[in-house]
Design an enzyme around this catalytic site. Structure first.
Site, PDB file in Angstrom:
ATOM      1  CB  CYS A   1      -0.956   0.013   1.191  1.00  5.47           C
ATOM      2  SG  CYS A   1      -2.246  -1.254   1.076  1.00  5.47           S
TER       3      CYS A   1
ATOM      4  CG  HIS B   1     -11.742   9.565 -12.883  1.00  5.73           C
ATOM      5  ND1 HIS B   1     -11.530   8.197 -12.785  1.00  5.73           N
ATOM      6  CD2 HIS B   1     -12.859   9.713 -13.652  1.00  5.73           C
ATOM      7  CE1 HIS B   1     -12.463   7.558 -13.480  1.00  5.73           C
ATOM      8  NE2 HIS B   1     -13.280   8.439 -14.001  1.00  5.73           N
TER       9      HIS B   1
ATOM     10  CD  GLU C   1      -8.595   0.710   1.007  1.00  4.61           C
ATOM     11  OE1 GLU C   1      -7.870  -0.300   0.857  1.00  4.61           O
ATOM     12  OE2 GLU C   1      -8.207   1.743   1.571  1.00  4.61           O
TER      13      GLU C   1
END
Length: 341
Positions: free
Chosen positions: A133, A170, A209
């Site tokens: 991560c 985005h 997630e």
């Protein structure tokens, strides 16, 4: 001490026609839904077979029916309340009318929820060297907004999310003020704070997630969950015959954020600490594990907590589903929010 609940679900197909201002204009025309109902009932009030049968009796009159001919109001809350009135024991009920929306009736509280999502990139700056991560990566994030139905409706949730979506979609999350360390928990807290000023009655925010992990924040408390499947055998009858299930187990944690890392516990650490327990469950007969009563799901959940809580003291709830519509939820902390949808 802990509290054990049975979980049961049912589905029905029905048509309805809503007022033009309910959510979207097309709902003013006659249309159909695949409705899903989920119940949570304390174990002492019924048994799994009795609960499933009672729920099926409640939904059966609505199956393949025109709802407008059966009730005065046909919005999600009205349908949920109609079904709730058919049940004579204390319960919590969730109605899903479409994958992205539904309602919850929970001990006198009426809630509406909306599923949404966005796509974005991030990286976690404080993880140890080599942690995946720490690399720049991205997710198709899932978000669920839940609000008090007395203060907000699905239209309000959609409008509030629409404004926030433009700030997240985005984007590189680390560049957004307040998201320098955009863990799942920090993101849930950030969304809650950004929305709560303008969205009356916001109850909690969930961020996913992946399909198997996520976080929840209600303005006070952080919770995370990690899900995994395993395949096991259980006794089927008094003659010693066995059957089997493809189980889904959901581990829910509750606690404080690590100030440096920005998470309650690394999802990877949860999975790693669960591995020794998982290996005892997967591809094994559950009734042969010491302390499990005849492979009963509640007993399995209690066993998992006993085995895992020394390694994960934040473990607050274990859900174990034998199939999509049947399982148990065992709470080891009184203030665990339910339901997780």
């Amino acid at each position: 001490m802990h509290a054990s609940y049975l979980l049961a679900g049912a589905r029905f197909e029905a048509a309805r026609q809503l007022s033009a201002d309910w959510f979207e204009p097309q709902f003013a025309s006659l249309h159909g839904h695949s409705f899903r109902v989920q119940l949570r009932v304390e174990n002492i009030h019924t048994n799994q077979a009795g609960l499933a049968e009672t729920l099926q009796r409640a939904v059966q009159p609505l199956n393949y029916a025109s709802l407008n001919q059966r009730m005065a109001a046909v919005d999600d809350l009205a349908i949920a309340e109609h079904l709730s009135e058919q049940l004579s024991f204390p319960h919590s009920l969730t109605l899903t009318s479409a994958p992205e929306r539904g309602v919850i009736l929970d001990n006198g509280t009426r809630l509406v929820w909306l599923n949404a999502g966005f796509e974005a990139a991030h990286q976690l700056p404080h993880v140890p060297a080599g942690h995946k991560c720490g690399r720049l990566h991205g997710h198709g994030f899932g978000v669920r907004l839940v609000a008090d139905a007395a203060s907000a409706n699905h239209v309000d949730l959609a409008a509030a999310w629409g404004r926030l979506f433009l700030r997240l979609n985005h984007r590189y999350l680390n560049d957004i003020p307040g998201l320098a360390n955009p863990t799942s928990e920090v993101l849930a807290q950030w969304i809650y704070r950004e929305l709560s000023a303008d969205l009356a009655g916001l109850a909690w925010v969930e961020v996913r997630e992946t399909h198997t992990a996520g976080s929840q924040f209600d303005g006070r408390t952080f919770r995370i969950w990690k899900e995994q499947h395993f395949e096991s055998a259980v006794p089927f009858d008094a003659d010693g015959n066995y059957t089997g299930h493809s189980y889904l187990i959901r581990l829910m944690l509750q606690g404080e954020l690590d100030g440096a890392m920005g998470w309650l516990l690394d999802f990877g650490d949860v999975k790693d600490r669960f591995k020794p327990v998982y290996r005892q469950l997967d591809h094994n007969p559950l009734d042969r594990l010491a302390g499990i009563r005849n492979g009963h799901p509640a007993s399995v959940a209690e066993w998992v907590h006993a085995e895992l809580s020394p390694l994960v003291p934040e473990l607050a709830r274990v859900d174990l589903m034998e199939r999509d519509e049947r399982g148990v939820s065992v709470l080891f902390k009184d203030n665990m929010r339910w339901p997780l949808l």
